[in-house]
Design a protein around this motif. Structure first.
Motif, PDB file in Angstrom:
ATOM      1  N   UNK A 124       0.717  -1.257   0.063  1.00 47.98           N
ATOM      2  CA  UNK A 124      -0.010   0.020  -0.098  1.00 47.98           C
ATOM      3  C   UNK A 124       0.741   1.324   0.078  1.00 47.98           C
ATOM      4  N   UNK A 125       1.962   1.251   0.907  1.00 46.17           N
ATOM      5  CA  UNK A 125       2.849   2.253   0.440  1.00 46.17           C
ATOM      6  C   UNK A 125       3.472   2.505  -0.998  1.00 46.17           C
ATOM      7  N   UNK A 126       3.559   1.471  -1.712  1.00 45.01           N
ATOM      8  CA  UNK A 126       4.004   1.966  -2.970  1.00 45.01           C
ATOM      9  C   UNK A 126       2.912   2.384  -3.785  1.00 45.01           C
ATOM     10  N   UNK A 127       1.617   1.832  -3.789  1.00 45.76           N
ATOM     11  CA  UNK A 127       0.474   2.409  -4.318  1.00 45.76           C
ATOM     12  C   UNK A 127       0.231   4.131  -3.968  1.00 45.76           C
ATOM     13  N   UNK A 128       0.556   4.283  -2.575  1.00 38.64           N
ATOM     14  CA  UNK A 128       0.285   5.755  -2.122  1.00 38.64           C
ATOM     15  C   UNK A 128       1.480   6.566  -2.786  1.00 38.64           C
ATOM     16  N   UNK A 129       2.722   6.202  -2.926  1.00 39.78           N
ATOM     17  CA  UNK A 129       3.900   6.968  -3.646  1.00 39.78           C
ATOM     18  C   UNK A 129       3.320   7.052  -4.804  1.00 39.78           C
ATOM     19  N   UNK A 130       2.878   6.080  -5.822  1.00 46.76           N
ATOM     20  CA  UNK A 130       2.697   6.218  -7.021  1.00 46.76           C
ATOM     21  C   UNK A 130       1.404   7.350  -7.296  1.00 46.76           C
ATOM     22  N   UNK A 131       0.466   7.122  -6.485  1.00 45.18           N
ATOM     23  CA  UNK A 131      -0.631   7.948  -6.563  1.00 45.18           C
ATOM     24  C   UNK A 131      -0.311   9.615  -6.322  1.00 45.18           C
ATOM     25  N   UNK A 132       0.936   9.677  -5.334  1.00 49.69           N
ATOM     26  CA  UNK A 132       1.416  11.005  -5.085  1.00 49.69           C
ATOM     27  C   UNK A 132       2.234  11.550  -6.193  1.00 49.69           C
ATOM     28  N   UNK A 133       2.536  10.647  -7.559  1.00 51.17           N
ATOM     29  CA  UNK A 133       3.442  11.293  -8.460  1.00 51.17           C
ATOM     30  C   UNK A 133       4.738  10.675  -8.312  1.00 51.17           C
ATOM     31  N   UNK A 134       5.016   9.778  -7.514  1.00 47.78           N
ATOM     32  CA  UNK A 134       6.678   9.552  -7.249  1.00 47.78           C
ATOM     33  C   UNK A 134       6.956   8.092  -7.735  1.00 47.78           C
ATOM     34  N   UNK A 135       8.164   7.963  -8.247  1.00 44.21           N
ATOM     35  CA  UNK A 135       8.425   6.602  -8.492  1.00 44.21           C
ATOM     36  C   UNK A 135       9.299   6.053  -7.399  1.00 44.21           C
ATOM     37  N   UNK A 136       8.716   5.168  -6.485  1.00 47.21           N
ATOM     38  CA  UNK A 136       9.318   4.795  -5.133  1.00 47.21           C
ATOM     39  C   UNK A 136      10.807   4.465  -5.292  1.00 47.21           C
ATOM     40  N   UNK A 137      11.211   3.903  -6.422  1.00 48.08           N
ATOM     41  CA  UNK A 137      12.477   3.432  -6.509  1.00 48.08           C
ATOM     42  C   UNK A 137      13.471   4.702  -6.449  1.00 48.08           C
ATOM     43  N   UNK A 138      13.039   5.611  -6.981  1.00 49.30           N
ATOM     44  CA  UNK A 138      13.647   6.762  -6.882  1.00 49.30           C
ATOM     45  C   UNK A 138      14.088   7.866  -5.618  1.00 49.30           C
ATOM     46  N   UNK A 139      13.004   7.224  -4.676  1.00 43.28           N
ATOM     47  CA  UNK A 139      13.171   8.165  -3.451  1.00 43.28           C
ATOM     48  C   UNK A 139      14.430   8.263  -2.640  1.00 43.28           C
ATOM     49  N   UNK A 140      15.158   7.211  -2.875  1.00 46.75           N
ATOM     50  CA  UNK A 140      16.510   7.538  -2.346  1.00 46.75           C
ATOM     51  C   UNK A 140      17.456   8.424  -2.815  1.00 46.75           C
ATOM     52  N   UNK A 141      16.988   8.929  -4.052  1.00 45.48           N
ATOM     53  CA  UNK A 141      17.906  10.199  -4.336  1.00 45.48           C
ATOM     54  C   UNK A 141      17.192  11.630  -4.218  1.00 45.48           C
ATOM     55  N   UNK A 142      15.919  11.411  -3.650  1.00 41.47           N
ATOM     56  CA  UNK A 142      15.100  12.795  -3.084  1.00 41.47           C
ATOM     57  C   UNK A 142      15.462  13.113  -1.661  1.00 41.47           C
ATOM     58  N   UNK A 143      14.953  14.015  -1.175  1.00 47.10           N
ATOM     59  CA  UNK A 143      14.986  14.469   0.133  1.00 47.10           C
ATOM     60  C   UNK A 143      14.560  13.376   1.286  1.00 47.10           C
TER      61      UNK A 143
END
Length: 398
Positions: free
Chosen positions: A67-86
């Motif tokens: 569900x976290x994966x789905x929520x991140x996608x719904x927010x417009x994020x590629x979960x796999x790239x979050x480590x490069x983000x804030x």
């Protein structure tokens, strides 16, 4: 995936069920709005987990990953790239699932949140919060506090999960008359006779500071303009009904701190478990708190999703928040089902509140954004309260 009542193999009725209350048995055979029948319908390879390890994982760990994966996608994020983000943090409300298997990591409740951090390489706080039924609302408040500090968390994944509805839960709660024998939750009604557990509970929201979310062009369903938690303290007993004075004090503290005027709140998503004493304590605390600010009558609807889907335990707060966000999006306040006659211990006469028995259009007042509150409390004595506002886009400068 979800049965509206119990699947055939959910409860060995011959061994555990009896309509007459007695030790070691439950008088309830219902699973509220949902019983998860495919808890292990999980794709381990998608999350780089071996099938053997996945077979030993708690359902809570699996559901939070999915569900976290789905929520991140719904927010417009590629979960796999979050480590490069804030800096990303994970805040999950959950109670122990009584799940034990050959894998220590698969059974550990502490890893319900941090497994997601591990998989996505998130460096912010990762914590599992257990305050009972207020767990997810408390987790969301802690996520907001982490965001408010600046630097500790720039993006938060927050919510809760409840997927351990089993015979032991029903038997234990039946023993203290907490479960409705009817299989229905009569929130605020004179027929209130206990709550109904609902296992189909997992909810995740993605949180960011509003200004940054606007700059980044994120989809924004609502804005948490105030939040807080407190404790009941000493009472008649550690499992005694909720402390109305503590709940009233929490609301007063939040409204003062964040300069929130209850005159502008037009819907309250209450905890509303459908218990004969708990419901009046909660509603009467809300009435006292609101009356400190207003003399207006019957302008604010009050309801609870528990009448529709049952009590989702540690996930109840985030489920209530999601309901409010959906209501804001649709500009509708859903009706309170299973309600006919008000609990005589609740007095709404000359109060700010009314119970909407039909779904109604949610109309903003004087052009102001829609404003709602979510109330939550747990058997731990921890109370949580969130105030959520409709998002009105502003002109944002980078």
């Amino acid at each position: 995936m979800v049965y509206m009542n119990s699947p055939p193999n959910y409860l060995d009725q011959g061994q555990y069920f009896d309509k007459v209350k007695q030790s070691g048995k439950t008088y309830s055979k219902w699973g509220g709005g949902g019983v998860l029948t495919e808890k292990n319908a999980f794709d381990p390879l998608f999350f780089n987990i071996t099938p053997r390890e996945a077979a030993s994982m708690s359902p809570h760990q699996k559901l939070i990953l999915q569900e976290s994966w789905k929520a991140l996608e719904d927010a417009g994020y590629n979960p796999k790239k979050l480590s490069e983000a804030p800096v990303g943090g994970v805040f999950i409300g959950a109670e122990p699932a009584n799940y034990y298997h050959e894998s220590f990591t698969g059974s550990s409740d502490a890893i319900v949140a941090s497994r997601l951090s591990y998989y996505l390489n998130l460096m912010g706080p990762a914590m599992v919060v257990n305050t009972g039924c207020s767990s997810s609302a408390t987790a969301i408040h802690l996520a907001c506090e982490s965001l408010r500090k600046g630097g500790e968390t720039d993006l938060a994944i927050a919510g809760g999960v409840y997927a351990n509805l089993d015979t032991s839960s029903l038997v234990a709660l039946s023993g203290i008359d907490m479960i409705s024998p009817t299989g229905k939750c009569f929130t605020f009604d004179e027929k209130a006779d206990g709550t109904v557990l609902s296992e189909g509970g997992v909810g995740i929201v993605v949180l960011k500071p509003l200004h940054q979310a606007e700059i980044d062009g994120d989809p924004i369903y609502g804005v948490i303009v105030g939040s807080g938690i407190n404790q009941d303290g000493a009472s008649n007993g550690i499992t005694a009904p909720p402390n109305g004075l503590a709940q009233e004090r929490l609301l007063m503290d939040i409204y003062k701190k964040y300069e929130i005027d209850p005159n502008d709140i037009s819907y309250v998503e209450a905890h509303g478990t459908g218990t004969k004493l708990g419901d009046p304590i909660e509603v009467n605390a809300l009435i006292r708190a609101f009356k400190r600010y207003t003399t207006k009558e019957h302008y604010c609807a009050i309801g609870s999703t528990k009448s529709s889907i049952g009590h989702t335990g540690a996930a109840a707060g985030v489920i209530g928040l999601i309901r409010v966000l959906l209501s804001i999006t649709q500009r509708q306040i859903p009706r309170l089902i299973n309600f006919k006659t008000l609990n005589p211990l609740i007095d709404l006469h000359r109060s700010p509140f009314y119970i909407n028995t039909e779904t109604e259009t949610w109309v903003s007042k004087q052009g102001k954004p829609l404003l709602a509150a979510i109330n939550s409390f747990g058997h731990s004595g921890t109370n949580a309260h969130l105030v959520v506002q409709e998002h009105k886009p502003s002109e944002v400068k980078d």
